[in-house]
Scaffold this motif. Structure first.
Motif, PDB file in Angstrom:
ATOM      1  N   GLU A  89      60.958  72.803  43.667  1.00 31.29           N
ATOM      2  CA  GLU A  89      61.738  73.974  43.262  1.00 31.29           C
ATOM      3  C   GLU A  89      62.023  74.927  44.418  1.00 31.29           C
ATOM      4  N   HIS A  90      61.166  74.979  45.406  1.00 27.38           N
ATOM      5  CA  HIS A  90      61.396  75.827  46.578  1.00 27.38           C
ATOM      6  C   HIS A  90      62.199  75.084  47.653  1.00 27.38           C
ATOM      7  N   TYR A 143      63.769  85.607  48.026  1.00 27.04           N
ATOM      8  CA  TYR A 143      62.327  85.836  48.067  1.00 27.04           C
ATOM      9  C   TYR A 143      62.018  87.247  48.563  1.00 27.04           C
ATOM     10  N   VAL A 152      57.611  86.039  46.926  1.00 20.68           N
ATOM     11  CA  VAL A 152      57.700  85.720  45.508  1.00 20.68           C
ATOM     12  C   VAL A 152      59.166  85.669  45.092  1.00 20.68           C
ATOM     13  N   ASP A 157      61.333  85.038  41.297  1.00 13.41           N
ATOM     14  CA  ASP A 157      61.261  84.784  39.846  1.00 13.41           C
ATOM     15  C   ASP A 157      59.821  84.674  39.353  1.00 13.41           C
ATOM     16  N   GLY A 158      58.970  85.510  39.921  1.00 12.93           N
ATOM     17  CA  GLY A 158      57.574  85.538  39.483  1.00 12.93           C
ATOM     18  C   GLY A 158      56.707  84.434  40.039  1.00 12.93           C
ATOM     19  N   LYS A 159      57.257  83.553  40.905  1.00 15.04           N
ATOM     20  CA  LYS A 159      56.498  82.443  41.465  1.00 15.04           C
ATOM     21  C   LYS A 159      56.299  82.622  42.963  1.00 15.04           C
ATOM     22  N   LYS A 160      55.043  82.480  43.395  1.00 16.57           N
ATOM     23  CA  LYS A 160      54.736  82.595  44.816  1.00 16.57           C
ATOM     24  C   LYS A 160      55.315  81.418  45.600  1.00 16.57           C
ATOM     25  N   THR A 220      54.273  79.139  47.476  1.00 15.86           N
ATOM     26  CA  THR A 220      53.094  78.361  47.875  1.00 15.86           C
ATOM     27  C   THR A 220      53.479  76.891  47.932  1.00 15.86           C
TER      28      THR A 220
END
Length: 627
Positions: free
Chosen positions: A375-376, A444, A453, A455-458, A460
């Motif tokens: 996704e990233h 980000y 971050v 959309d609420g996702k780090k 990582t």
């Protein structure tokens, strides 16, 4: 058998070509290989600082086999070879670990071998078949015109059970590798062959597809392979060829393997206890400890000078150094052996006169695969940000003692010279601010702990690589560099086998970032990890090496065009465009070229390691351990 287009590799190939820890240093452009010449006495191996990079290969005659007499006394000697990884299999058609390739070249003598001088030489056949020497020729007219490559197996070439190697074994290998149930890593070359004709016991003719046959395969499939495997040939107008067509030939013991279904061979006894035709016979495999081979006194190129060879598995490089210091071993290979970080210790051993380290300029290159389904990472701006955030020059200085250089493509300078052009590349200089800018453009924002971050996702990510010391150091430096731009990088260190096996994260595509080495071929054709059809999946039985999952129709087209031309003039602009596209979309980030580091006893004669995907053991039957 042609070296695998993979790592073989190491390479793996393979190998080979196939995931080794080989490394590459700056080297001058190669000089052309001279025309075929008379056989010469093999030269004694020299330290790598005197070695030159492998030139663009031209097939040449092999050294004449050493005559053998009726009575063949066994050499009363034993040699211990250290590898840092255990092979995943010893089946020649499965897997691509360099550890497998090292053992394989002692067990099998393939038709054509790439030697330490950058030459293709005939090993198991009488000549390297080329258009120039008449071993290959175009036959037919119009849509039926096709390339035929003829191999004549050397007399005395036989399997370890005494059965002669025949043309039927060549045809069998072709049939097996085309079987969709067989888990071969790369069939991009062999699938171009329409038929293998058995002329007599020693002669086989490989008939490449004509334009008509290729178009039919694109419509209906071929020998069980789905039509999509041949989709690139739907508008084929010329005979199907390959730049390394003389390497297409290979053989396997059909009298043994034909009795084992293709989908059962990976788990078969043969994969653990193979019957080869090489200078050594299999004796014993003690898992995670050793593989022992015994000399084949009837080897058709001459009985080996050393009676017993033990491949000892020592995974820790410090333990390898301790074994060298204690005089317990004779050779330490490039397979997760000491790397340049151990150069000071190796040089001290050399000063004592017992061992000789080799630092060989080669073509392997370390890189990071991006899983484009992540996704990233599916956002090219994130991939480019990572490229700008990694200080690759610092990696070369800190990890490789400044003895290498940053890599920018899958084609290394001089390998071959005509294919590498700086103007064709999109480069990524170290620029953390540029990295931050790209990540901001991708949406980000910094979180309270400094990690970005969206959309609420780090942001990582996990980097999967092997547990080799050099890779651990490299990964830890990259981890700190990415943290500076807000990327949280988790590290996963796996045994080499765990990373590359069929159920491992690369082939199953469960990884996020994967760091390892590709062993480049002396040709820019890497359709096996460029083309979208080579993305491993259940649909293709997890074959192919396009682990990132790069899907680009234009790249597919260019990769196919480049692989089907025999003209350097025609191929140069094709690979220029493909390199520009590849480096711009960045499915893979090249890190640095590597130097092949290997160590051998100073009194081991004819030890001639290469800087290519050809393993150190390629001429093991010529090795002599002097007292």
């Amino acid at each position: 058998m042609r070296p695998s287009r993979v790592l073989l590799t190491f390479i793996a190939v393979l190998a080979l070509v196939l995931p080794s820890l080989a490394a590459c240093a700056p080297a001058p452009a190669p000089t052309p290989t001279p025309a075929p010449k008379a056989a010469e006495k093999p030269a004694e191996a020299k330290p790598a600082e005197q070695a030159k990079p492998a030139p663009t290969p031209t097939p040449v005659p092999a050294p004449s086999p050493t005559p053998t007499v009726a009575a063949k006394p066994a050499a009363p000697s034993r040699l211990v070879i250290v590898m840092g990884q255990q092979p995943d299999t010893l089946h020649p058609g499965i897997g691509s670990m360099m550890a497998k390739t090292e053992v394989e070249y002692a067990l099998f003598a393939w038709p054509v071998v790439f030697n330490d001088k950058g030459e293709y030489i005939p090993w198991g056949v009488e000549q390297v078949p080329t258009l120039d020497n008449g071993g290959a020729r175009f036959v037919g007219e119009g849509d039926d015109r096709h390339l035929e490559v003829t191999y004549k197996i050397k007399k005395g070439n036989k399997w370890h059970d005494g059965t002669p190697v025949t043309a039927k074994d060549m045809r069998y290998q072709w049939e097996l590798y085309l079987d969709p149930k067989f888990p071969i890593a790369d069939r991009s070359l062999i699938q171009k062959v329409y038929d293998v004709t058995v002329v007599d016991e020693q002669t086989a003719v490989y008939k490449f597809m004509s334009a008509r046959q290729a178009r039919e395969a694109a419509q209906k499939g071929f020998r069980g392979l789905d039509a999509k495997e041949y989709a690139d040939f739907k508008d084929q107008k010329d005979p199907v060829v390959d730049p390394l067509y003389w390497t297409v030939g290979g053989y396997l013991p059909s009298h043994i393997l034909s009795k084992i279904p293709a989908d059962q061979q990976e788990a078969s006894e043969f994969a653990r206890k193979p019957i080869g035709n090489g200078p050594y016979k299999f004796k014993e495999w003690v898992p995670d400890q050793s593989i022992t081979l015994e000399a084949n006194p009837d080897f058709f190129l001459g009985a080996p000078k050393i009676q017993t060879v033990v491949f000892r598995i020592i995974k820790d490089t410090n333990a390898q150094l301790a074994a060298l210091q204690a005089g317990e071993v004779d050779v330490v290979t490039q397979v997760q052996g000491p790397d340049l970080d151990k150069a000071p210790e190796l040089d001290r051993l050399a000063a004592q006169g017992t061992y000789k380290p080799y630092y060989i300029p080669g073509t392997p290159w370390e890189h990071i695969d991006f899983n484009l389904d992540n996704e990233h990472l599916k956002d090219v701006r994130v991939r480019k940000a990572i490229a700008h955030a990694i200080n690759r020059e610092q990696l070369v200085e800190k990890v490789l003692y400044g003895k290498s250089r940053v890599a920018h493509s899958w084609i290394m300078p001089g390998s071959p010279a005509w294919a590498y052009d700086e103007s064709c590349l999109v480069k990524y200089e170290y620029n953390p601010e540029k990295a931050k800018q790209l990540l901001a453009e991708a949406g980000y924002k910094p979180g309270p702990d400094g990690i970005l971050v969206k959309d609420g996702k780090k942001l990582t990510l996990k980097l999967s690589t092997t547990d080799a010391a050099l890779r651990k150091t490299t990964a830890q430096i990259i981890q700190q560099q990415l943290k500076q731009v807000g990327i949280d990088l988790q590290l996963e260190f796996l045994p080499g086998r765990g990373l590359f096996e069929t159920k491992g994260p690369l082939r199953q595509r469960t990884f996020e970032l994967g760091m390892y080495t590709w062993l480049s071929l002396p040709d820019p054709d890497r359709i096996d990890y460029m083309h979208s059809k080579n993305i491993p999946s259940p649909a293709n039985n997890f074959t192919g090496n396009n682990f990132p999952g790069w899907r680009n129709p234009k790249a597919d087209q260019l990769a196919v065009r480049g692989s089907q031309s025999l003209s350097e003039k025609e191929r140069k602009p094709i690979y220029c465009e493909l390199q520009r596209l590849w480096t711009d979309e960045l499915p893979v980030l090249p890190l640095f070229q590597r130097v092949v580091v290997t160590v051998a006893r100073a009194n081991l004669e004819n030890y001639r390691p290469t800087g290519s995907s050809t393993p150190e053991t390629w001429n093991i039957h010529e090795w002599v351990l002097r007292s």
